[in-house]
Motif scaffolding. Sequence first.
Motif, short mmCIF file in Angstrom:
data_model
loop_
_atom_site.label_atom_id
_atom_site.label_comp_id
_atom_site.label_asym_id
_atom_site.label_seq_id
_atom_site.Cartn_x
_atom_site.Cartn_y
_atom_site.Cartn_z
N SER A 178 0.90 -1.21 0.11
CA SER A 178 0.16 0.00 0.01
C SER A 178 0.87 1.22 0.07
O SER A 178 2.02 1.08 0.40
N VAL A 189 -4.59 1.79 -1.17
CA VAL A 189 -4.78 0.58 -0.25
C VAL A 189 -4.32 -0.59 -1.23
O VAL A 189 -3.77 -1.59 -0.59
N VAL A 194 -10.87 -3.51 1.24
CA VAL A 194 -11.73 -2.88 0.24
C VAL A 194 -13.00 -2.29 0.69
O VAL A 194 -13.33 -2.57 1.98
N THR A 242 -9.26 2.49 -2.54
CA THR A 242 -9.03 1.15 -2.21
C THR A 242 -9.16 0.45 -3.74
O THR A 242 -9.33 0.98 -4.85
#
Length: 282
Positions: A178, A189, A194, A242
């Motif tokens: 990340s 991320v 998520v 994410t």
Amino acid sequence: MSYGSDYKYIPTTSIGSGIGIELLPDLYCYTIQIVNIVLVGKPETNEFVLVDAGMPESANKIISVVEGRFKKNSRPRAIILTHGHFDHVGAVIELVEYWKIPVYAHELELPYLTGQKSYPKPDPSVEGGIVAKLSPMFPNESIDLGTNIHLLPSDGSVPHMPGFRWIHTPGHTPGHVSLFRENDRSLIVGDAFVTVKQEYLYKVITQEKEMSGPPRYLTTDWKAAKQSVEKLEALKPSVAVTGHGAPMEGNELSSNLKMLVEKFDQMAVPNYGKFVDNDRLH
């Protein structure tokens, strides 16, 4: 360079596909079918990078998005990969050939990006919905980027992303990373966590926002995945992009991420599946 023999277009999409969100002047998220790419850099400077490379056969779309965000014939300085799953490297070879740029990834991810080793096959038996059951159709064979793939610097810096550092966040894959910027606490991320329940087709299609652990059918080490989420929560990010689902920021992000850490075993770890530890992490 070559993809695995199982490389193919995956006919899955969501209502978020084709939508771009500018979270900060130099942080732009765009959804390709069911996965996000990130452009980092201010459009007026034309100094930028691409984080992750979308779904198979999405190269033309990604080039169009880049030229729309920046200018015609723009090209990123590099592609940074959070990991090498098919939905994050889907267009990488075409993009490298078109732009003539380097790709960077963690050392532990290199075998999957140099034709040496395939990922474990997705687990259709894992607790979840239709997407989990369909996961065997997803490509898992190694791609080979040859001499175009490079190691992320050992000092934690990220090439052409000043202010960002990479953080090793394994669990979903061995070399998953990340990316974090301290001065404004921006977090890219990947799939360490998520914001959509990726195992359930209805939620993937509708993109119902919901904090979740990494996609279950491809996560092989749940103990490491839990430690990675704890590591990211400790950074107290203010905004998080994410790999799947809509970005989160502010109190919504901090409260949901704190809850994910506290209830990781219940919220993230499946009750059954071939990669689930018998001891349930206790």
